[in-house]
Design a protein around this motif. Structure first.
Motif, PDB file in Angstrom:
ATOM      1  N   ALA A 128      -7.000  -7.585 -19.265  1.00 48.87           N
ATOM      2  CA  ALA A 128      -5.952  -8.464 -18.748  1.00 48.87           C
ATOM      3  C   ALA A 128      -4.582  -7.791 -18.830  1.00 48.87           C
ATOM      4  CB  ALA A 128      -5.952  -9.772 -19.534  1.00 48.87           C
ATOM      5  N   ARG A 129      -4.380  -6.974 -19.866  1.00 46.24           N
ATOM      6  CA  ARG A 129      -3.086  -6.302 -20.006  1.00 46.24           C
ATOM      7  C   ARG A 129      -2.867  -5.298 -18.874  1.00 46.24           C
ATOM      8  NH1 ARG A 129      -1.359  -1.607 -22.427  1.00 46.24           N
ATOM      9  NH2 ARG A 129       0.791  -1.618 -23.203  1.00 46.24           N
ATOM     10  N   LYS A 130      -3.900  -4.527 -18.552  1.00 44.69           N
ATOM     11  CA  LYS A 130      -3.769  -3.573 -17.448  1.00 44.69           C
ATOM     12  C   LYS A 130      -3.575  -4.281 -16.116  1.00 44.69           C
ATOM     13  CE  LYS A 130      -6.331   0.358 -19.339  1.00 44.69           C
ATOM     14  NZ  LYS A 130      -7.487   1.268 -19.115  1.00 44.69           N
ATOM     15  N   LEU A 131      -4.255  -5.406 -15.949  1.00 47.58           N
ATOM     16  CA  LEU A 131      -4.111  -6.145 -14.705  1.00 47.58           C
ATOM     17  C   LEU A 131      -2.706  -6.729 -14.568  1.00 47.58           C
ATOM     18  CD1 LEU A 131      -5.891  -6.765 -12.295  1.00 47.58           C
ATOM     19  CD2 LEU A 131      -6.496  -8.935 -13.356  1.00 47.58           C
ATOM     20  N   ALA A 132      -2.134  -7.209 -15.679  1.00 45.06           N
ATOM     21  CA  ALA A 132      -0.761  -7.723 -15.636  1.00 45.06           C
ATOM     22  C   ALA A 132       0.230  -6.611 -15.297  1.00 45.06           C
ATOM     23  CB  ALA A 132      -0.415  -8.372 -16.971  1.00 45.06           C
ATOM     24  N   ALA A 134      -0.476  -4.023 -13.542  1.00 47.83           N
ATOM     25  CA  ALA A 134      -0.681  -3.725 -12.127  1.00 47.83           C
ATOM     26  C   ALA A 134       0.053  -4.725 -11.249  1.00 47.83           C
ATOM     27  CB  ALA A 134      -2.178  -3.719 -11.810  1.00 47.83           C
ATOM     28  N   PHE A 135       0.075  -6.008 -11.638  1.00 51.07           N
ATOM     29  CA  PHE A 135       0.814  -7.018 -10.883  1.00 51.07           C
ATOM     30  C   PHE A 135       2.303  -6.698 -10.879  1.00 51.07           C
ATOM     31  CE2 PHE A 135      -3.016  -9.041 -10.473  1.00 51.07           C
ATOM     32  CZ  PHE A 135      -2.938 -10.327  -9.979  1.00 51.07           C
ATOM     33  N   ALA A 136       2.834  -6.317 -12.037  1.00 52.38           N
ATOM     34  CA  ALA A 136       4.255  -5.983 -12.108  1.00 52.38           C
ATOM     35  C   ALA A 136       4.572  -4.733 -11.290  1.00 52.38           C
ATOM     36  CB  ALA A 136       4.660  -5.782 -13.567  1.00 52.38           C
ATOM     37  N   LEU A 137       3.658  -3.762 -11.327  1.00 51.03           N
ATOM     38  CA  LEU A 137       3.873  -2.547 -10.553  1.00 51.03           C
ATOM     39  C   LEU A 137       3.848  -2.836  -9.053  1.00 51.03           C
ATOM     40  CD1 LEU A 137       4.251   0.519 -10.727  1.00 51.03           C
ATOM     41  CD2 LEU A 137       1.762   0.752 -10.686  1.00 51.03           C
ATOM     42  N   ALA A 138       2.974  -3.732  -8.622  1.00 47.11           N
ATOM     43  CA  ALA A 138       2.939  -4.113  -7.208  1.00 47.11           C
ATOM     44  C   ALA A 138       4.243  -4.769  -6.779  1.00 47.11           C
ATOM     45  CB  ALA A 138       1.760  -5.041  -6.950  1.00 47.11           C
ATOM     46  N   ALA A 139       4.803  -5.629  -7.654  1.00 48.67           N
ATOM     47  CA  ALA A 139       6.076  -6.271  -7.325  1.00 48.67           C
ATOM     48  C   ALA A 139       7.208  -5.260  -7.200  1.00 48.67           C
ATOM     49  CB  ALA A 139       6.406  -7.317  -8.385  1.00 48.67           C
ATOM     50  N   ALA A 140       7.121  -4.158  -7.954  1.00 48.85           N
ATOM     51  CA  ALA A 140       8.176  -3.149  -7.890  1.00 48.85           C
ATOM     52  C   ALA A 140       7.997  -2.183  -6.725  1.00 48.85           C
ATOM     53  CB  ALA A 140       8.222  -2.363  -9.208  1.00 48.85           C
ATOM     54  N   ILE A 141       6.759  -2.021  -6.257  1.00 48.03           N
ATOM     55  CA  ILE A 141       6.491  -1.013  -5.224  1.00 48.03           C
ATOM     56  C   ILE A 141       6.612  -1.589  -3.822  1.00 48.03           C
ATOM     57  CG2 ILE A 141       4.654   0.441  -4.249  1.00 48.03           C
ATOM     58  CD1 ILE A 141       3.719   1.017  -7.027  1.00 48.03           C
ATOM     59  N   PHE A 142       6.257  -2.866  -3.619  1.00 49.25           N
ATOM     60  CA  PHE A 142       6.071  -3.376  -2.265  1.00 49.25           C
ATOM     61  C   PHE A 142       7.326  -3.280  -1.410  1.00 49.25           C
ATOM     62  CE2 PHE A 142       6.403  -6.909   0.749  1.00 49.25           C
ATOM     63  CZ  PHE A 142       5.362  -6.561   1.600  1.00 49.25           C
ATOM     64  N   SER A 195      -0.905   0.332  -7.305  1.00 48.38           N
ATOM     65  CA  SER A 195      -0.926  -0.567  -8.459  1.00 48.38           C
ATOM     66  C   SER A 195      -2.291  -0.650  -9.123  1.00 48.38           C
ATOM     67  CB  SER A 195      -0.476  -1.968  -8.030  1.00 48.38           C
ATOM     68  OG  SER A 195      -1.306  -2.446  -6.981  1.00 48.38           O
ATOM     69  N   MET A 196      -3.369  -0.517  -8.359  1.00 47.66           N
ATOM     70  CA  MET A 196      -4.716  -0.658  -8.924  1.00 47.66           C
ATOM     71  C   MET A 196      -5.366   0.674  -9.264  1.00 47.66           C
ATOM     72  SD  MET A 196      -5.402  -3.861  -9.194  1.00 47.66           S
ATOM     73  CE  MET A 196      -7.183  -3.875  -9.379  1.00 47.66           C
ATOM     74  N   TRP A 197      -4.693   1.797  -9.040  1.00 46.80           N
ATOM     75  CA  TRP A 197      -5.330   3.095  -9.254  1.00 46.80           C
ATOM     76  C   TRP A 197      -5.678   3.322 -10.728  1.00 46.80           C
ATOM     77  CZ3 TRP A 197      -7.063   6.320  -5.585  1.00 46.80           C
ATOM     78  CH2 TRP A 197      -7.472   7.584  -5.973  1.00 46.80           C
ATOM     79  N   SER A 198      -4.754   3.009 -11.620  1.00 48.16           N
ATOM     80  CA  SER A 198      -5.017   3.235 -13.042  1.00 48.16           C
ATOM     81  C   SER A 198      -5.905   2.161 -13.653  1.00 48.16           C
ATOM     82  CB  SER A 198      -3.689   3.289 -13.808  1.00 48.16           C
ATOM     83  OG  SER A 198      -2.977   2.070 -13.639  1.00 48.16           O
ATOM     84  N   VAL A 199      -6.022   1.004 -12.981  1.00 45.65           N
ATOM     85  CA  VAL A 199      -6.852  -0.077 -13.506  1.00 45.65           C
ATOM     86  C   VAL A 199      -8.323   0.157 -13.190  1.00 45.65           C
ATOM     87  CG1 VAL A 199      -7.257  -2.573 -13.427  1.00 45.65           C
ATOM     88  CG2 VAL A 199      -4.933  -1.670 -13.287  1.00 45.65           C
ATOM     89  N   THR A 200      -8.596   0.751 -12.034  1.00 46.42           N
ATOM     90  CA  THR A 200      -9.980   0.923 -11.592  1.00 46.42           C
ATOM     91  C   THR A 200     -10.662   1.989 -12.429  1.00 46.42           C
ATOM     92  OG1 THR A 200      -9.253   0.399  -9.361  1.00 46.42           O
ATOM     93  CG2 THR A 200     -11.442   1.359  -9.603  1.00 46.42           C
ATOM     94  N   PRO A 201     -11.785   1.691 -13.046  1.00 46.04           N
ATOM     95  CA  PRO A 201     -12.500   2.705 -13.831  1.00 46.04           C
ATOM     96  C   PRO A 201     -13.209   3.683 -12.926  1.00 46.04           C
ATOM     97  CG  PRO A 201     -13.727   0.660 -13.824  1.00 46.04           C
ATOM     98  CD  PRO A 201     -12.420   0.368 -13.122  1.00 46.04           C
ATOM     99  N   LEU A 202     -13.434   4.878 -13.468  1.00 42.89           N
ATOM    100  CA  LEU A 202     -14.147   5.888 -12.714  1.00 42.89           C
ATOM    101  C   LEU A 202     -15.615   5.512 -12.587  1.00 42.89           C
ATOM    102  CD1 LEU A 202     -12.647   9.164 -14.231  1.00 42.89           C
ATOM    103  CD2 LEU A 202     -12.019   8.029 -12.120  1.00 42.89           C
ATOM    104  N   MET A 203     -16.194   5.874 -11.472  1.00 42.52           N
ATOM    105  CA  MET A 203     -17.610   5.613 -11.244  1.00 42.52           C
ATOM    106  C   MET A 203     -18.417   6.787 -11.776  1.00 42.52           C
ATOM    107  SD  MET A 203     -17.474   4.066  -7.384  1.00 42.52           S
ATOM    108  CE  MET A 203     -19.211   3.652  -7.455  1.00 42.52           C
TER     109      MET A 203
END
Length: 696
Positions: A128-132, A134-142, A195-203
């Motif tokens: 949840a912390r990483k997702l939050a 990511a939400f803040a990063l999206a607000a700053a990037i868009f 925003s989601m690049w660092s949240v997504t785990p490697l496959m």
């Protein structure tokens, strides 16, 4: 003394341009090989290959994120159209901007939540912390990404990209792939991916059990003889069929999105031929890339234990994918030739795939019953094996014939291709002698080389036929529209009703030329228009009307905006997703006999910067009777290039009048500007200067 240090720039690329952890072992191996006598070119090739492979693996580890971000950003124009409907445009601009940013961020955040939920179902965990964060990063990037995208777009593509979104249908915008819609999708894609690049785990790679098979017959076509080979025949056939279908689907998608007819109504043969070459290459590359992604997917058993080498598989399949552009182009023309091209592609592809399977799979050994269980006279009691393939083939052929008769050409193509694959799979036998891998590579490459030229020629044929089909359709539509222009009272009442489409601005526009200076001239009698004995052309200065309409309107409504002006100086554009139609109508003070008129010369003035972007269609009308009649004279492109700052370019177009026309007289000259697909929402900067009626 020779230099033993490798090129410094290539070494720097190995250290800094490969994503992930630093690979000291690779750098050491390359340095050791270079010091043993390798050339600078060899070292450069190895460094570039390492960078390419590293980036492919780095991006491939997050394939799911890239694909989801691409699919979600495709909905961005539809979301923008919905925002334009619900947003309060009367609020102060700071509140309006804040509301707009919040609504767009809601779209991005919704996609991020959906992606996180899907990954949680696939056993991937995002805290949840990483997702939050990511939400803040999206607000700053868009917002910076959105502003930068449109600043660059307006800088390189002046005067800009996008029309007003007010009144645009959201469902229509989902399938809109024009330049302005793609530019609108770009900031959403960048924001989502960043925003989601660092949240997504490697496959991680999926381990696959492998069994090695050795046979005295043909050997498996793998890269090396020592690597394990996946040998379950059913799974091999299923996975190879899936790979072929994945490449074919990827080639079809690329062809449907990118293989388009030339925008010019009269393109040159050279440009069409080079376009055919580009389309064939595009289909081949798209098919190979789509197959490569699935072949090397971590969940694919072929990644760890391929039954045959991927380059050989790609070369064999490319011989079928190069026919996809021709099939798509013929299908868009509603031509049954699409089914014929599909049969050719399926026949060529299925034959080689069957041969590869027979060389790859172990030979099937039929079970031999024990002697004690063999019935008496077993040799004479032969039972034919059950083979339902014949019935399936007959069903495919009859159903395809029905589909062609019903106009479903793509359905017929799929049925005939399936039947052809089934037939070809049953009629190819394994070679009698052993085959080596180098000879198979050479055979597949030569076969592909022989097939590329026919595929290019068929695609070239499809493009030429498509251009002719489009021109005929536009001419037919123009002639039909001429017959429906002002006529009966019922038609007039229907068109006097308010327009059915929605958009901002005026519903339709009537533009009159500026009134010329009055000159004292002797009046002409009506009978003097091309009277018998006339030898000089009759010059008629254009004093008629310019109409700007949108479908389904056929003439200006009562609410039309009326003004004086010239199209050369005005910028009239559509405020919605409907195309803008421009017409010019010149009313004659007397009737002209068609038998007396040999041709009409139309002198036009243009400030269009693209040659051939606008085509002028001309027809003659007779509205003297109870029903209006029209004679279509054809269409010609406006090739002269003009400029907004200089004098308009002038061009004279000649339209011949057939002597055996059904119409006898005409009292109106109607013209329509037909722009290409990229300029359908903007009124052409073309004006009519004068007409010359040449007597016979």
């Amino acid at each position: 003394m020779s230099r033993i240090d490798p090129p410094p720039l290539a070494t720097w690329m190995l250290e800094h341009c490969i994503p992930g952890q630093k690979n000291d072992a690779l750098a050491g191996d390359l340095l050791e090989e270079f010091q043993c006598g390798r050339s600078n070119g060899w070292y450069w090739r190895q460094a570039l290959a390492a960078c390419v492979v590293g980036w492919v693996r780095y991006l491939g580890n997050r394939t799911s994120l890239i694909v989801f971000a691409l699919l979600w950003s495709l909905l961005a124009p539809a979301w923008a159209a919905m925002i334009d409907r619900v947003q309060n445009h009367t609020a102060p601009w700071p509140l309006e901007v804040a509301e707009w940013v919040g609504l767009n961020l809601a779209f991005v955040w919704l996609g991020m939540l959906l992606f996180a939920c899907l990954h949680r179902q696939l056993a991937h965990h995002a805290s949840a912390r990483k997702l939050a964060l990511a939400f803040a990063l999206a607000a700053a990037i868009f917002l910076p990404a959105y502003v930068a995208t449109f600043v660059l777009a307006n800088f390189f593509l002046w005067p800009g990209l996008g029309p007003h979104l007010r009144g645009v249908s959201p469902l229509r915008e989902i399938a809109d792939f024009r330049l302005w819609a793609d530019a609108l999708r770009l900031p959403y894609f960048i924001t989502f991916l960043s925003s989601m690049w660092s949240v997504t785990p490697l496959m991680a790679a999926v381990p696959v059990a492998a069994v090695e098979w050795n046979s005295t017959g043909a050997s498996p076509l793998t890269d090396t003889d020592s690597e394990p080979v996946y040998t379950d025949p059913y799974k091999i056939k299923r996975m190879l069929a899936f790979m072929v279908a994945a490449g074919l689907l990827n080639a079809l998608i690329a062809a449907y999105l990118l293989c388009r007819l030339p925008e010019a109504h009269h393109p040159t043969v050279e440009s069409v031929f080079f376009r055919a070459i580009a389309y064939v290459a595009l289909a081949a590359v798209a098919g190979v890339v789509g197959t490569y992604l699935y072949w090397h997917n971590p969940a694919s058993p072929f990644r760890a234990a391929p039954p045959l080498a991927f380059p050989l598989f790609a070369i064999v399949c490319t011989a079928g994918w190069v026919w996809v552009p021709a099939m798509v182009l013929f299908s868009e023309q509603l031509s049954a030739l699409s089914a014929a091209v599909a049969v050719i592609a399926a026949f060529l592809l299925a034959g080689e795939m069957r041969r590869i399977l027979l060389l790859t799979l172990p030979p099937e050994q039929p079970p031999v019953p024990l002697l004690s269980h063999r019935p008496m006279f077993a040799e004479t009691l032969y039972e034919a094996p059950a083979e339902p393939e014949g019935y399936l083939l007959a069903v495919c052929v009859y159903a395809a014939g029905w589909a062609i008769a019903d106009g479903a050409n793509m359905t017929a193509a799929a049925l005939l291709a399936s039947g052809t694959c089934l037939f070809r799979m049953k009629t190819v036998f394994a070679p009698s002698r052993g085959v080596r891998k180098p000879s198979e590579y050479r055979r597949a490459a030569l076969r592909l080389g022989f097939l590329i030229l026919p595929a290019v020629l068929v695609t070239f044929w499809a493009l030429l036929d498509g251009v002719a089909h489009r021109n005929r359709s536009e001419a037919f539509g123009t002639a039909q529209g001429a017959a429906k222009l002002p006529g009966s009272s019922a038609q007039t009442k229907k068109q006097d009703a308010p327009s059915t489409h929605i958009g901002s601005g005026f519903e339709s526009i009537v533009l009159w030329p500026y009134p010329p200076k009055k000159e004292i001239v002797a009046p002409l009698q009506p009978a003097e228009l091309l009277a018998p004995g006339t030898t000089q052309p009759l010059v008629i200065r254009f004093t008629g009307e310019y109409w700007y309409l949108q479908p389904p309107d056929l003439r200006p409504t009562q609410q039309a905006h009326r003004a004086n002006g010239t199209p050369l100086d005005l910028h009239i554009a559509s405020a919605n997703s409907f195309p803008l139609m421009m017409q010019a109508h010149q009313y004659l003070r007397s009737q002209v006999r068609i038998a007396r008129c040999r041709e009409i010369r139309v002198q036009v003035e243009s400030r269009e910067p693209v040659p051939g972007a606008v085509v002028l269609a001309v027809w003659l009308k007779d509205s003297s009777g109870t029903s209006e009649r029209a004679l279509y004279l054809g269409q010609q492109p406006i090739t002269e290039v003009g400029s907004l700052t200089a004098s308009p370019a002038q061009q004279t177009l000649v339209f011949a009048i057939p002597p055996s026309a059904k119409m006898r007289i005409f009292n109106e000259i109607a013209l329509e500007m037909l722009p290409d697909t990229d300029h359908q929402r903007v009124g052409p900067r073309v004006a009519i200067r004068q007409f010359e009626l040449v007597p016979r």
